[in-house]
Design a protein around this motif. Structure first.
Motif, PDB file in Angstrom:
ATOM      1  N   LEU A  49       0.836  -1.189   0.000  1.00 29.04           N
ATOM      2  CA  LEU A  49       0.000   0.000   0.000  1.00 29.04           C
ATOM      3  C   LEU A  49       0.877   1.248   0.000  1.00 29.04           C
ATOM      4  CD1 LEU A  49      -2.707  -1.160   2.562  1.00 29.04           C
ATOM      5  CD2 LEU A  49      -2.824  -1.213   0.071  1.00 29.04           C
ATOM      6  N   HIS A  50       0.318   2.356  -0.484  1.00 26.13           N
ATOM      7  CA  HIS A  50       1.113   3.560  -0.702  1.00 26.13           C
ATOM      8  C   HIS A  50       0.440   4.770  -0.065  1.00 26.13           C
ATOM      9  CE1 HIS A  50       3.759   1.642  -3.744  1.00 26.13           C
ATOM     10  NE2 HIS A  50       2.694   0.867  -3.887  1.00 26.13           N
ATOM     11  N   ALA A  51       1.254   5.605   0.581  1.00 25.58           N
ATOM     12  CA  ALA A  51       0.714   6.774   1.269  1.00 25.58           C
ATOM     13  C   ALA A  51       1.532   8.018   0.967  1.00 25.58           C
ATOM     14  CB  ALA A  51       0.687   6.537   2.777  1.00 25.58           C
ATOM     15  N   VAL A  52       0.846   9.146   0.951  1.00 23.12           N
ATOM     16  CA  VAL A  52       1.494  10.451   0.934  1.00 23.12           C
ATOM     17  C   VAL A  52       1.914  10.765   2.371  1.00 23.12           C
ATOM     18  CG1 VAL A  52       1.146  12.908   0.483  1.00 23.12           C
ATOM     19  CG2 VAL A  52       0.069  11.199  -0.994  1.00 23.12           C
ATOM     20  N   TRP A  53       3.123  11.311   2.528  1.00 23.66           N
ATOM     21  CA  TRP A  53       3.655  11.613   3.864  1.00 23.66           C
ATOM     22  C   TRP A  53       4.337  12.975   3.796  1.00 23.66           C
ATOM     23  CZ3 TRP A  53       8.894   9.829   6.060  1.00 23.66           C
ATOM     24  CH2 TRP A  53       8.974  10.095   7.432  1.00 23.66           C
ATOM     25  N   ILE A  54       3.756  13.980   4.451  1.00 18.17           N
ATOM     26  CA  ILE A  54       4.259  15.340   4.249  1.00 18.17           C
ATOM     27  C   ILE A  54       4.583  16.053   5.553  1.00 18.17           C
ATOM     28  CG2 ILE A  54       3.109  15.651   2.028  1.00 18.17           C
ATOM     29  CD1 ILE A  54       0.947  17.247   3.494  1.00 18.17           C
ATOM     30  N   PRO A  55       5.648  16.856   5.540  1.00 21.56           N
ATOM     31  CA  PRO A  55       5.883  17.795   6.631  1.00 21.56           C
ATOM     32  C   PRO A  55       4.896  18.953   6.519  1.00 21.56           C
ATOM     33  CG  PRO A  55       7.870  17.446   5.281  1.00 21.56           C
ATOM     34  CD  PRO A  55       6.703  16.918   4.518  1.00 21.56           C
ATOM     35  N   LEU A  56       4.363  19.403   7.630  1.00 19.39           N
ATOM     36  CA  LEU A  56       3.391  20.507   7.623  1.00 19.39           C
ATOM     37  C   LEU A  56       4.118  21.836   7.760  1.00 19.39           C
ATOM     38  CD1 LEU A  56       0.671  18.857   9.893  1.00 19.39           C
ATOM     39  CD2 LEU A  56       0.751  18.957   7.376  1.00 19.39           C
ATOM     40  N   PHE A  57       4.952  22.137   6.769  1.00 18.21           N
ATOM     41  CA  PHE A  57       5.842  23.291   6.821  1.00 18.21           C
ATOM     42  C   PHE A  57       5.491  24.304   5.736  1.00 18.21           C
ATOM     43  CE2 PHE A  57       9.537  20.361   8.379  1.00 18.21           C
ATOM     44  CZ  PHE A  57       8.899  20.221   9.599  1.00 18.21           C
ATOM     45  N   ASP A  58       5.675  25.589   6.067  1.00 15.82           N
ATOM     46  CA  ASP A  58       5.579  26.708   5.127  1.00 15.82           C
ATOM     47  C   ASP A  58       4.324  26.623   4.255  1.00 15.82           C
ATOM     48  OD1 ASP A  58       7.766  27.842   6.284  1.00 15.82           O
ATOM     49  OD2 ASP A  58       9.197  27.094   4.811  1.00 15.82           O
ATOM     50  N   GLU A  59       4.448  26.354   2.959  1.00 17.32           N
ATOM     51  CA  GLU A  59       3.264  26.317   2.108  1.00 17.32           C
ATOM     52  C   GLU A  59       2.274  25.228   2.522  1.00 17.32           C
ATOM     53  OE1 GLU A  59       3.940  27.523  -2.333  1.00 17.32           O
ATOM     54  OE2 GLU A  59       5.576  26.168  -1.760  1.00 17.32           O
ATOM     55  N   LEU A  60       2.752  24.230   3.259  1.00 16.92           N
ATOM     56  CA  LEU A  60       1.886  23.137   3.712  1.00 16.92           C
ATOM     57  C   LEU A  60       1.490  23.297   5.179  1.00 16.92           C
ATOM     58  CD1 LEU A  60       3.645  20.095   2.003  1.00 16.92           C
ATOM     59  CD2 LEU A  60       1.853  21.578   1.114  1.00 16.92           C
ATOM     60  N   ALA A  61       1.624  24.499   5.710  1.00 15.97           N
ATOM     61  CA  ALA A  61       1.247  24.770   7.091  1.00 15.97           C
ATOM     62  C   ALA A  61      -0.191  25.273   7.207  1.00 15.97           C
ATOM     63  CB  ALA A  61       2.208  25.788   7.716  1.00 15.97           C
ATOM     64  N   ASP A  62      -0.956  25.192   6.142  1.00 16.49           N
ATOM     65  CA  ASP A  62      -2.352  25.615   6.115  1.00 16.49           C
ATOM     66  C   ASP A  62      -3.232  24.366   6.023  1.00 16.49           C
ATOM     67  OD1 ASP A  62      -4.914  26.503   5.453  1.00 16.49           O
ATOM     68  OD2 ASP A  62      -4.163  28.186   4.260  1.00 16.49           O
ATOM     69  N   VAL A 102       6.576  -0.702   7.513  1.00 16.45           N
ATOM     70  CA  VAL A 102       6.393   0.570   6.820  1.00 16.45           C
ATOM     71  C   VAL A 102       7.749   1.147   6.441  1.00 16.45           C
ATOM     72  CG1 VAL A 102       5.291   2.833   6.973  1.00 16.45           C
ATOM     73  CG2 VAL A 102       4.407   0.914   8.338  1.00 16.45           C
ATOM     74  N   ILE A 103       7.877   1.609   5.197  1.00 14.25           N
ATOM     75  CA  ILE A 103       9.118   2.235   4.752  1.00 14.25           C
ATOM     76  C   ILE A 103       8.795   3.608   4.149  1.00 14.25           C
ATOM     77  CG2 ILE A 103      10.278   0.042   4.295  1.00 14.25           C
ATOM     78  CD1 ILE A 103       9.706   0.637   1.251  1.00 14.25           C
ATOM     79  N   ALA A 104       9.815   4.436   4.048  1.00  8.89           N
ATOM     80  CA  ALA A 104       9.692   5.738   3.394  1.00  8.89           C
ATOM     81  C   ALA A 104      10.720   5.824   2.281  1.00  8.89           C
ATOM     82  CB  ALA A 104       9.899   6.864   4.400  1.00  8.89           C
ATOM     83  N   LEU A 105      10.270   6.223   1.091  1.00 10.17           N
ATOM     84  CA  LEU A 105      11.146   6.340  -0.072  1.00 10.17           C
ATOM     85  C   LEU A 105      10.869   7.663  -0.781  1.00 10.17           C
ATOM     86  CD1 LEU A 105      10.795   2.774  -1.657  1.00 10.17           C
ATOM     87  CD2 LEU A 105      12.735   3.642  -0.330  1.00 10.17           C
ATOM     88  N   PRO A 106      11.892   8.259  -1.404  1.00  6.66           N
ATOM     89  CA  PRO A 106      11.654   9.464  -2.205  1.00  6.66           C
ATOM     90  C   PRO A 106      10.685   9.190  -3.340  1.00  6.66           C
ATOM     91  CG  PRO A 106      14.001   9.148  -1.808  1.00  6.66           C
ATOM     92  CD  PRO A 106      13.327   7.884  -1.369  1.00  6.66           C
ATOM     93  N   PRO A 107       9.968  10.207  -3.814  1.00  6.74           N
ATOM     94  CA  PRO A 107       9.042  10.012  -4.926  1.00  6.74           C
ATOM     95  C   PRO A 107       9.743   9.393  -6.137  1.00  6.74           C
ATOM     96  CG  PRO A 107       8.743  12.180  -3.969  1.00  6.74           C
ATOM     97  CD  PRO A 107       9.956  11.603  -3.312  1.00  6.74           C
ATOM     98  N   SER A 108       9.024   8.539  -6.836  1.00 11.72           N
ATOM     99  CA  SER A 108       9.476   7.873  -8.068  1.00 11.72           C
ATOM    100  C   SER A 108      10.507   6.770  -7.823  1.00 11.72           C
ATOM    101  CB  SER A 108      10.039   8.885  -9.077  1.00 11.72           C
ATOM    102  OG  SER A 108       9.059   9.853  -9.415  1.00 11.72           O
ATOM    103  N   THR A 109      10.851   6.500  -6.566  1.00 11.23           N
ATOM    104  CA  THR A 109      11.749   5.381  -6.279  1.00 11.23           C
ATOM    105  C   THR A 109      10.978   4.068  -6.399  1.00 11.23           C
ATOM    106  OG1 THR A 109      12.992   6.753  -4.733  1.00 11.23           O
ATOM    107  CG2 THR A 109      13.304   4.369  -4.571  1.00 11.23           C
ATOM    108  N   ASP A 145       8.619  10.193   0.740  1.00 10.44           N
ATOM    109  CA  ASP A 145       9.516  10.904   1.656  1.00 10.44           C
ATOM    110  C   ASP A 145       9.937  12.233   1.031  1.00 10.44           C
ATOM    111  OD1 ASP A 145      11.140  11.545   3.734  1.00 10.44           O
ATOM    112  OD2 ASP A 145      12.601   9.955   3.410  1.00 10.44           O
ATOM    113  N   PHE A 146       9.223  13.315   1.345  1.00  8.72           N
ATOM    114  CA  PHE A 146       9.534  14.632   0.805  1.00  8.72           C
ATOM    115  C   PHE A 146      10.600  15.310   1.667  1.00  8.72           C
ATOM    116  CE2 PHE A 146       5.169  13.904  -0.691  1.00  8.72           C
ATOM    117  CZ  PHE A 146       5.311  14.181  -2.038  1.00  8.72           C
ATOM    118  N   ASP A 147      11.618  15.847   1.024  1.00  8.09           N
ATOM    119  CA  ASP A 147      12.700  16.552   1.713  1.00  8.09           C
ATOM    120  C   ASP A 147      12.196  17.921   2.168  1.00  8.09           C
ATOM    121  OD1 ASP A 147      14.976  17.844   2.574  1.00  8.09           O
ATOM    122  OD2 ASP A 147      16.166  17.328   0.810  1.00  8.09           O
ATOM    123  N   PRO A 148      12.197  18.209   3.470  1.00 12.02           N
ATOM    124  CA  PRO A 148      11.663  19.495   3.935  1.00 12.02           C
ATOM    125  C   PRO A 148      12.491  20.694   3.493  1.00 12.02           C
ATOM    126  CG  PRO A 148      12.685  18.321   5.752  1.00 12.02           C
ATOM    127  CD  PRO A 148      12.628  17.360   4.600  1.00 12.02           C
TER     128      PRO A 148
END
Length: 266
Positions: A2-15, A222-229, A245-248
């Motif tokens: 299964l696949h999930a979006v995983w994001i830091p809630l920083f700056d533009e994503l702090a809303d 559960v693992i975290a990988l950069p997009p498109s890996t 795994d988005f780089d903050p």
């Protein structure tokens, strides 16, 4: 897998409004889960940081299918009974879609513990984490909770309502090779070995959990990988969930939206 979006809630994503729209897009694009970081602040140049629980409330309302949750929350800086109420309420709101990711957290990333007066000793935070998990699982059961521990007290209290499925899945995080986090995770529902460098480390983690549990039935790795890996080698090694795994340090709303729209790499 299964696949999930995983994001830091920083700056533009702090809303929370922005993040809830991203979650709705993720559901439409075929993702299976949507998880968020739990931080009080972060290193410069990041300045804006959102609260995960309020953001996840917005996500729960904007979606119907995605599994959601904090990944991971440093439990030792939260009051167990407050966390119990928050998790149960969010689980009821999302109709049973909450997963609770838990861990010790770390002061070295942004000084969140030392600069806020919280506990900096890893061993003490581990004690608090284990006690809190005992309180959470007891409280979710609907039975009266009597906990008189080293760090926390709950004196004959019954917590209602209960989670939709009677309890909330718990995924424990830890660095690969550390036995105590593996043992903790093995008592619950999933293990998230952070900062993995290879599928061989995944296989080692899977073997370690299997040795503790005896069976991996119903258990998530559960693992975290950069997009498109390509996640397939990790799936072969035993991983059941893959988080993006988005780089903050170079986080951009447009980039996150593009990854979400493209859908998961299967």
């Amino acid at each position: 897998m299964l696949h999930a979006v995983w994001i830091p809630l920083f700056d533009e994503l702090a809303d929370p409004r922005v993040v809830s729209r991203l979650a709705a897009s993720a559901e439409e694009a075929g993702w299976d889960g949507f998880f968020v970081w739990d931080q009080l602040w972060w290193r410069p140049p990041i300045s804006a940081v959102a609260d995960p629980w309020i953001t996840l409330t917005a996500v729960a309302v904007a979606t119907e299918r995605l599994r959601i949750g904090p990944m991971v929350t440093p439990v030792a800086r939260r009051r167990p009974v407050k966390l119990l109420r928050e998790t149960t309420t969010l689980d009821v709101l999302s109709v049973g879609r909450l997963t609770l990711g838990v861990g010790l957290g770390g002061d070295r990333f942004a000084g969140e513990f030392s600069r806020s007066g919280d506990e900096v000793d890893d061993r003490v935070r581990a004690e608090k984490l284990d006690e809190c998990l005992e309180i959470l699982t007891a409280g979710w059961s609907g039975e009266t909770v009597d906990h008189h521990g080293k760090h926390y007290l709950v004196d004959s209290v019954r917590f209602e309502p209960r989670p939709v499925a009677g309890r909330i899945p718990i995924w424990g995080a830890g660095f690969p090779g550390k036995l105590k986090p593996i043992r903790r995770a093995a008592r619950y529902d999933g293990y998230f070995p952070v900062n993995l460098t290879s599928s061989e480390e995944v296989a080692s983690a899977v073997a370690a959990v299997a040795a503790e549990r005896g069976s991996l039935d119903g258990f998530e790795v559960v693992i975290a990988l950069p997009p498109s890996t390509d996640p397939r080698p990790h799936a072969t090694a035993g991983a059941t969930w893959c988080l993006t795994d988005f780089d903050p340090s170079d986080l951009r709303l447009a980039d996150v939206q593009a990854v979400i729209t493209d859908g998961p790499t299967r």
